[in-house]
Design a protein around this motif. Structure first.
Motif, PDB file in Angstrom:
ATOM      1  N   GLY A 131      15.878  19.069 -30.243  1.00  0.00           N
ATOM      2  CA  GLY A 131      15.665  18.791 -28.821  1.00  0.00           C
ATOM      3  C   GLY A 131      14.468  19.556 -28.282  1.00  0.00           C
ATOM      4  O   GLY A 131      13.684  19.027 -27.485  1.00  0.00           O
ATOM      5  N   ALA A 132      14.319  20.802 -28.733  1.00  0.00           N
ATOM      6  CA  ALA A 132      13.172  21.607 -28.303  1.00  0.00           C
ATOM      7  C   ALA A 132      11.870  20.985 -28.788  1.00  0.00           C
ATOM      8  O   ALA A 132      10.868  20.968 -28.068  1.00  0.00           O
ATOM      9  CB  ALA A 132      13.308  23.032 -28.819  1.00  0.00           C
ATOM     10  N   CYS A 133      11.893  20.452 -29.996  1.00  0.00           N
ATOM     11  CA  CYS A 133      10.704  19.806 -30.558  1.00  0.00           C
ATOM     12  C   CYS A 133      10.273  18.634 -29.677  1.00  0.00           C
ATOM     13  O   CYS A 133       9.088  18.481 -29.362  1.00  0.00           O
ATOM     14  CB  CYS A 133      11.006  19.334 -31.978  1.00  0.00           C
ATOM     15  SG  CYS A 133       9.660  18.453 -32.762  1.00  0.00           S
ATOM     16  N   ILE A 134      11.224  17.825 -29.278  1.00  0.00           N
ATOM     17  CA  ILE A 134      10.917  16.688 -28.413  1.00  0.00           C
ATOM     18  C   ILE A 134      10.397  17.178 -27.064  1.00  0.00           C
ATOM     19  O   ILE A 134       9.336  16.754 -26.594  1.00  0.00           O
ATOM     20  CB  ILE A 134      12.163  15.799 -28.196  1.00  0.00           C
ATOM     21  CG1 ILE A 134      12.667  15.212 -29.513  1.00  0.00           C
ATOM     22  CG2 ILE A 134      11.892  14.714 -27.169  1.00  0.00           C
ATOM     23  CD1 ILE A 134      11.733  14.252 -30.167  1.00  0.00           C
ATOM     24  N   SER A 135      11.134  18.079 -26.445  1.00  0.00           N
ATOM     25  CA  SER A 135      10.758  18.570 -25.116  1.00  0.00           C
ATOM     26  C   SER A 135       9.403  19.261 -25.126  1.00  0.00           C
ATOM     27  O   SER A 135       8.575  19.025 -24.236  1.00  0.00           O
ATOM     28  CB  SER A 135      11.822  19.540 -24.595  1.00  0.00           C
ATOM     29  OG  SER A 135      13.044  18.879 -24.429  1.00  0.00           O
ATOM     30  N   LEU A 136       9.171  20.104 -26.106  1.00  0.00           N
ATOM     31  CA  LEU A 136       7.917  20.861 -26.138  1.00  0.00           C
ATOM     32  C   LEU A 136       6.703  19.980 -26.416  1.00  0.00           C
ATOM     33  O   LEU A 136       5.635  20.219 -25.849  1.00  0.00           O
ATOM     34  CB  LEU A 136       8.009  21.984 -27.172  1.00  0.00           C
ATOM     35  CG  LEU A 136       8.978  23.112 -26.812  1.00  0.00           C
ATOM     36  CD1 LEU A 136       9.115  24.091 -27.972  1.00  0.00           C
ATOM     37  CD2 LEU A 136       8.553  23.831 -25.545  1.00  0.00           C
ATOM     38  N   THR A 137       6.860  18.970 -27.263  1.00  0.00           N
ATOM     39  CA  THR A 137       5.709  18.100 -27.520  1.00  0.00           C
ATOM     40  C   THR A 137       5.358  17.292 -26.274  1.00  0.00           C
ATOM     41  O   THR A 137       4.176  17.105 -25.977  1.00  0.00           O
ATOM     42  CB  THR A 137       5.946  17.144 -28.709  1.00  0.00           C
ATOM     43  OG1 THR A 137       7.128  16.386 -28.494  1.00  0.00           O
ATOM     44  CG2 THR A 137       6.055  17.894 -30.012  1.00  0.00           C
ATOM     45  N   TYR A 138       6.361  16.842 -25.539  1.00  0.00           N
ATOM     46  CA  TYR A 138       6.071  16.115 -24.297  1.00  0.00           C
ATOM     47  C   TYR A 138       5.496  17.051 -23.236  1.00  0.00           C
ATOM     48  O   TYR A 138       4.594  16.676 -22.491  1.00  0.00           O
ATOM     49  CB  TYR A 138       7.323  15.411 -23.772  1.00  0.00           C
ATOM     50  CG  TYR A 138       7.551  14.063 -24.400  1.00  0.00           C
ATOM     51  CD1 TYR A 138       6.742  12.985 -24.074  1.00  0.00           C
ATOM     52  CD2 TYR A 138       8.561  13.869 -25.332  1.00  0.00           C
ATOM     53  CE1 TYR A 138       6.934  11.744 -24.649  1.00  0.00           C
ATOM     54  CE2 TYR A 138       8.773  12.622 -25.916  1.00  0.00           C
ATOM     55  CZ  TYR A 138       7.949  11.573 -25.568  1.00  0.00           C
ATOM     56  OH  TYR A 138       8.142  10.338 -26.150  1.00  0.00           O
ATOM     57  N   ARG A 139       6.009  18.263 -23.170  1.00  0.00           N
ATOM     58  CA  ARG A 139       5.498  19.228 -22.187  1.00  0.00           C
ATOM     59  C   ARG A 139       4.050  19.585 -22.510  1.00  0.00           C
ATOM     60  O   ARG A 139       3.206  19.665 -21.634  1.00  0.00           O
ATOM     61  CB  ARG A 139       6.379  20.486 -22.185  1.00  0.00           C
ATOM     62  CG  ARG A 139       5.948  21.517 -21.182  1.00  0.00           C
ATOM     63  CD  ARG A 139       6.150  21.038 -19.763  1.00  0.00           C
ATOM     64  NE  ARG A 139       5.678  22.067 -18.845  1.00  0.00           N
ATOM     65  CZ  ARG A 139       4.987  21.810 -17.755  1.00  0.00           C
ATOM     66  NH1 ARG A 139       4.732  20.577 -17.396  1.00  0.00           N
ATOM     67  NH2 ARG A 139       4.578  22.780 -16.998  1.00  0.00           N
ATOM     68  N   GLN A 140       3.762  19.784 -23.803  1.00  0.00           N
ATOM     69  CA  GLN A 140       2.408  20.113 -24.218  1.00  0.00           C
ATOM     70  C   GLN A 140       1.439  18.965 -23.924  1.00  0.00           C
ATOM     71  O   GLN A 140       0.274  19.183 -23.617  1.00  0.00           O
ATOM     72  CB  GLN A 140       2.389  20.438 -25.707  1.00  0.00           C
ATOM     73  CG  GLN A 140       1.055  20.897 -26.224  1.00  0.00           C
ATOM     74  CD  GLN A 140       1.092  21.205 -27.706  1.00  0.00           C
ATOM     75  OE1 GLN A 140       1.932  20.686 -28.431  1.00  0.00           O
ATOM     76  NE2 GLN A 140       0.188  22.055 -28.141  1.00  0.00           N
ATOM     77  N   LEU A 161      13.873  13.940 -21.779  1.00  0.00           N
ATOM     78  CA  LEU A 161      13.641  13.210 -23.025  1.00  0.00           C
ATOM     79  C   LEU A 161      14.267  13.931 -24.218  1.00  0.00           C
ATOM     80  O   LEU A 161      14.829  13.305 -25.112  1.00  0.00           O
ATOM     81  CB  LEU A 161      12.149  12.974 -23.237  1.00  0.00           C
ATOM     82  CG  LEU A 161      11.542  11.939 -22.294  1.00  0.00           C
ATOM     83  CD1 LEU A 161      10.020  11.986 -22.342  1.00  0.00           C
ATOM     84  CD2 LEU A 161      12.051  10.549 -22.637  1.00  0.00           C
ATOM     85  N   GLY A 162      14.184  15.259 -24.234  1.00  0.00           N
ATOM     86  CA  GLY A 162      14.851  16.034 -25.291  1.00  0.00           C
ATOM     87  C   GLY A 162      16.358  15.857 -25.228  1.00  0.00           C
ATOM     88  O   GLY A 162      17.030  15.713 -26.256  1.00  0.00           O
ATOM     89  N   PHE A 163      16.890  15.850 -24.025  1.00  0.00           N
ATOM     90  CA  PHE A 163      18.334  15.658 -23.830  1.00  0.00           C
ATOM     91  C   PHE A 163      18.765  14.265 -24.275  1.00  0.00           C
ATOM     92  O   PHE A 163      19.764  14.102 -24.973  1.00  0.00           O
ATOM     93  CB  PHE A 163      18.689  15.887 -22.358  1.00  0.00           C
ATOM     94  CG  PHE A 163      20.126  15.610 -22.045  1.00  0.00           C
ATOM     95  CD1 PHE A 163      21.111  16.529 -22.379  1.00  0.00           C
ATOM     96  CD2 PHE A 163      20.506  14.428 -21.421  1.00  0.00           C
ATOM     97  CE1 PHE A 163      22.443  16.275 -22.096  1.00  0.00           C
ATOM     98  CE2 PHE A 163      21.829  14.160 -21.134  1.00  0.00           C
ATOM     99  CZ  PHE A 163      22.807  15.093 -21.475  1.00  0.00           C
TER     100      PHE A 163
END
Length: 158
Positions: free
Chosen positions: A64-73, A84-86
């Motif tokens: 989930g962190a991978c998804i969230s962090l790539t979108y945030r970045q 999206l991570g959720f």
């Protein structure tokens, strides 16, 4: 705030879809194993189901962190990135509950569901993550191969 490019949209969407699709058979696995433990009422089965559930829950945190962090970045807001991570992870408990309910009809699918979950992740790693991690070196590819050999050795030895 960074602009969201078409390249990052495609890359992040591919990762999001792969993780989400990967989480469905993972949830199905948890549901099938939990139902098996429930219906067979064995201490070993219940322990195995609990261990599997905890293990998959723990490894879902970095997913989930991978998804969230790539979108945030890439420039999305904190809320949308988190959402999206959720969403990529919430499909797992839903598919787990469905498989628990439908256990009597689908228990034979367990090996195929596990194969599907692992196959999807192997595809994503090979097709998306390794190429994007290689910045003029092969460190990402070599690290992946070393990790794969370690896991293979552990599987064989244990």
């Amino acid at each position: 705030v960074k602009k969201y490019s078409k390249k990052s949209i495609k890359k992040n969407t591919m990762l999001f879809l792969a993780m989400t699709i990967h989480n469905i058979p993972e949830g199905m696995t948890v549901g099938l194993v939990s139902a098996y433990a429930y219906y067979n009422n064995s201490i070993i089965s219940i322990s195995a189901a609990l261990a599997l559930t905890i293990g998959i829950a723990i490894q879902n945190i970095p997913e989930g962190a991978c998804i969230s962090l790539t979108y945030r970045q890439a420039g999305l807001s904190k809320f949308k990135s988190f959402l999206l991570g959720f969403i990529s992870g919430v499909v797992e408990p839903i598919s787990s509950i469905i498989m628990f309910i439908l256990f009597k009809y689908f228990s034979i699918l367990l090996p195929f569901v596990l194969s599907l979950a692992s196959g999807i992740m192997i595809y994503v790693v090979i097709n998306e993550l390794i190429p994007s991690s290689n910045d003029d070196t092969n460190v990402g590819s070599i690290s992946c191969m070393i990790g794969f050999m370690i896991m293979l050795a552990l599987d064989f030895l244990l």
